[in-house]
Design a protein around this motif. Sequence first.
Motif, PDB file in Angstrom:
ATOM      1  N   GLU A  22     -51.491  39.644  43.296  1.00 48.26           N
ATOM      2  CA  GLU A  22     -50.310  39.851  44.156  1.00 48.26           C
ATOM      3  C   GLU A  22     -49.044  39.219  43.573  1.00 48.26           C
ATOM      4  O   GLU A  22     -47.922  39.538  43.986  1.00 48.26           O
ATOM      5  N   PHE A  23     -49.213  38.292  42.581  1.00 46.80           N
ATOM      6  CA  PHE A  23     -48.054  37.628  41.973  1.00 46.80           C
ATOM      7  C   PHE A  23     -47.744  38.166  40.577  1.00 46.80           C
ATOM      8  O   PHE A  23     -46.949  37.556  39.849  1.00 46.80           O
ATOM      9  N   ASP A  24     -48.332  39.272  40.190  1.00 52.66           N
ATOM     10  CA  ASP A  24     -48.195  39.784  38.824  1.00 52.66           C
ATOM     11  C   ASP A  24     -46.744  39.976  38.390  1.00 52.66           C
ATOM     12  O   ASP A  24     -46.403  39.718  37.240  1.00 52.66           O
ATOM     13  N   PHE A  25     -45.893  40.413  39.270  1.00 51.19           N
ATOM     14  CA  PHE A  25     -44.497  40.679  38.897  1.00 51.19           C
ATOM     15  C   PHE A  25     -43.535  39.734  39.622  1.00 51.19           C
ATOM     16  O   PHE A  25     -42.364  40.054  39.793  1.00 51.19           O
ATOM     17  N   LEU A  26     -44.071  38.575  40.028  1.00 51.78           N
ATOM     18  CA  LEU A  26     -43.257  37.598  40.745  1.00 51.78           C
ATOM     19  C   LEU A  26     -43.155  36.324  39.907  1.00 51.78           C
ATOM     20  O   LEU A  26     -44.162  35.671  39.621  1.00 51.78           O
ATOM     21  N   PHE A  27     -41.931  35.994  39.479  1.00 49.00           N
ATOM     22  CA  PHE A  27     -41.708  34.802  38.674  1.00 49.00           C
ATOM     23  C   PHE A  27     -40.624  33.946  39.337  1.00 49.00           C
ATOM     24  O   PHE A  27     -39.547  34.453  39.659  1.00 49.00           O
ATOM     25  N   LEU A  28     -40.939  32.683  39.517  1.00 49.10           N
ATOM     26  CA  LEU A  28     -39.978  31.749  40.114  1.00 49.10           C
ATOM     27  C   LEU A  28     -39.213  31.087  38.968  1.00 49.10           C
ATOM     28  O   LEU A  28     -39.649  30.090  38.395  1.00 49.10           O
ATOM     29  N   THR A  29     -38.071  31.657  38.632  1.00 53.57           N
ATOM     30  CA  THR A  29     -37.336  31.218  37.446  1.00 53.57           C
ATOM     31  C   THR A  29     -36.747  29.813  37.591  1.00 53.57           C
ATOM     32  O   THR A  29     -36.470  29.163  36.587  1.00 53.57           O
ATOM     33  N   ASP A  30     -36.548  29.358  38.820  1.00 52.68           N
ATOM     34  CA  ASP A  30     -36.013  28.010  39.024  1.00 52.68           C
ATOM     35  C   ASP A  30     -37.013  26.935  38.601  1.00 52.68           C
ATOM     36  O   ASP A  30     -36.625  25.800  38.333  1.00 52.68           O
ATOM     37  N   ILE A  31     -38.281  27.289  38.576  1.00 52.85           N
ATOM     38  CA  ILE A  31     -39.315  26.362  38.118  1.00 52.85           C
ATOM     39  C   ILE A  31     -40.090  27.028  36.973  1.00 52.85           C
ATOM     40  O   ILE A  31     -41.318  27.077  36.978  1.00 52.85           O
ATOM     41  N   GLN A  32     -39.327  27.503  35.986  1.00 52.88           N
ATOM     42  CA  GLN A  32     -39.901  28.236  34.863  1.00 52.88           C
ATOM     43  C   GLN A  32     -40.928  27.390  34.098  1.00 52.88           C
ATOM     44  O   GLN A  32     -41.931  27.907  33.595  1.00 52.88           O
ATOM     45  N   PHE A  33     -40.676  26.075  34.025  1.00 52.78           N
ATOM     46  CA  PHE A  33     -41.609  25.202  33.302  1.00 52.78           C
ATOM     47  C   PHE A  33     -42.990  25.234  33.954  1.00 52.78           C
ATOM     48  O   PHE A  33     -44.013  25.235  33.254  1.00 52.78           O
ATOM     49  N   TRP A  34     -43.029  25.272  35.278  1.00 53.83           N
ATOM     50  CA  TRP A  34     -44.313  25.353  35.975  1.00 53.83           C
ATOM     51  C   TRP A  34     -44.976  26.710  35.721  1.00 53.83           C
ATOM     52  O   TRP A  34     -46.189  26.795  35.560  1.00 53.83           O
ATOM     53  N   GLU A  35     -44.155  27.752  35.696  1.00 48.75           N
ATOM     54  CA  GLU A  35     -44.682  29.086  35.380  1.00 48.75           C
ATOM     55  C   GLU A  35     -45.263  29.091  33.959  1.00 48.75           C
ATOM     56  O   GLU A  35     -46.319  29.697  33.712  1.00 48.75           O
ATOM     57  N   ASP A  36     -44.593  28.415  33.048  1.00 46.68           N
ATOM     58  CA  ASP A  36     -45.094  28.333  31.670  1.00 46.68           C
ATOM     59  C   ASP A  36     -46.430  27.595  31.625  1.00 46.68           C
ATOM     60  O   ASP A  36     -47.344  27.993  30.879  1.00 46.68           O
ATOM     61  N   GLU A  37     -46.554  26.522  32.394  1.00 43.63           N
ATOM     62  CA  GLU A  37     -47.822  25.786  32.448  1.00 43.63           C
ATOM     63  C   GLU A  37     -48.945  26.683  32.962  1.00 43.63           C
ATOM     64  O   GLU A  37     -50.056  26.670  32.417  1.00 43.63           O
TER      65      GLU A  37
END
Length: 210
Positions: free
Chosen positions: A158-173
């Motif tokens: 459900e999150f495949d196309f959802l990116f929280l850019t304000d916390i990009q570092f967490w997304e990278d992790e």
Amino acid sequence: MNTARIPAAAVRTFLAALLLGLLPARTDAYMVKYKEDFYRLYHVHYQQQPDDCMENIYWLEKAAQADFCNPLYAPAKIDTRQQWQKYRYLFQMHINLKLIEQHLRLGRTYDKKVARFYDAPWKDEYLRNLEKALSCYKAGRTYWQEAQLWAEKANAQEFDFLFLTDIQFWEDERERIKTGELDYGAMLDREIARVEGVRDAFLAMDSKRY
């Protein structure tokens, strides 16, 4: 003219009253209550001592256990329930990763890379420290399992196309865990096996001969 000296105690009292009068009165108090509040108290020193690590571990543990603040005050822009759900998964993942880092730092302050024959007179002290290092690394293993769990939740379809850019570092992790690039489990297993080997070498030593 009166030349009598003013008592020093009176001067100190006058200056204290003057200073207190000049200081602005505090009208509010900040209450540390939510996950985000506790996380803000976590900080990394340039040269981190054991007490600094233990302080950070305390704040991160409190953050892991606390409730989330209102989405309005989150460190990322939250507009939908779906964003809010992913934000919470990423936050829990990130906190557990930071707990691993702090336990690694703390463990390394007690670690002994190699057991040399001339270390024998201090064998008991080294063994005590090695047990502390092992305890830190094994705790890190538990946090890694938690981090993987939350990363898996944040990787849901459900999150495949959802990116929280304000916390990009967490997304990278999250992505690095998914691809295997970030693997604290393998690192911790190596450290645990190595420390156990050093411990066994010390146990085999005769502290009276070197």
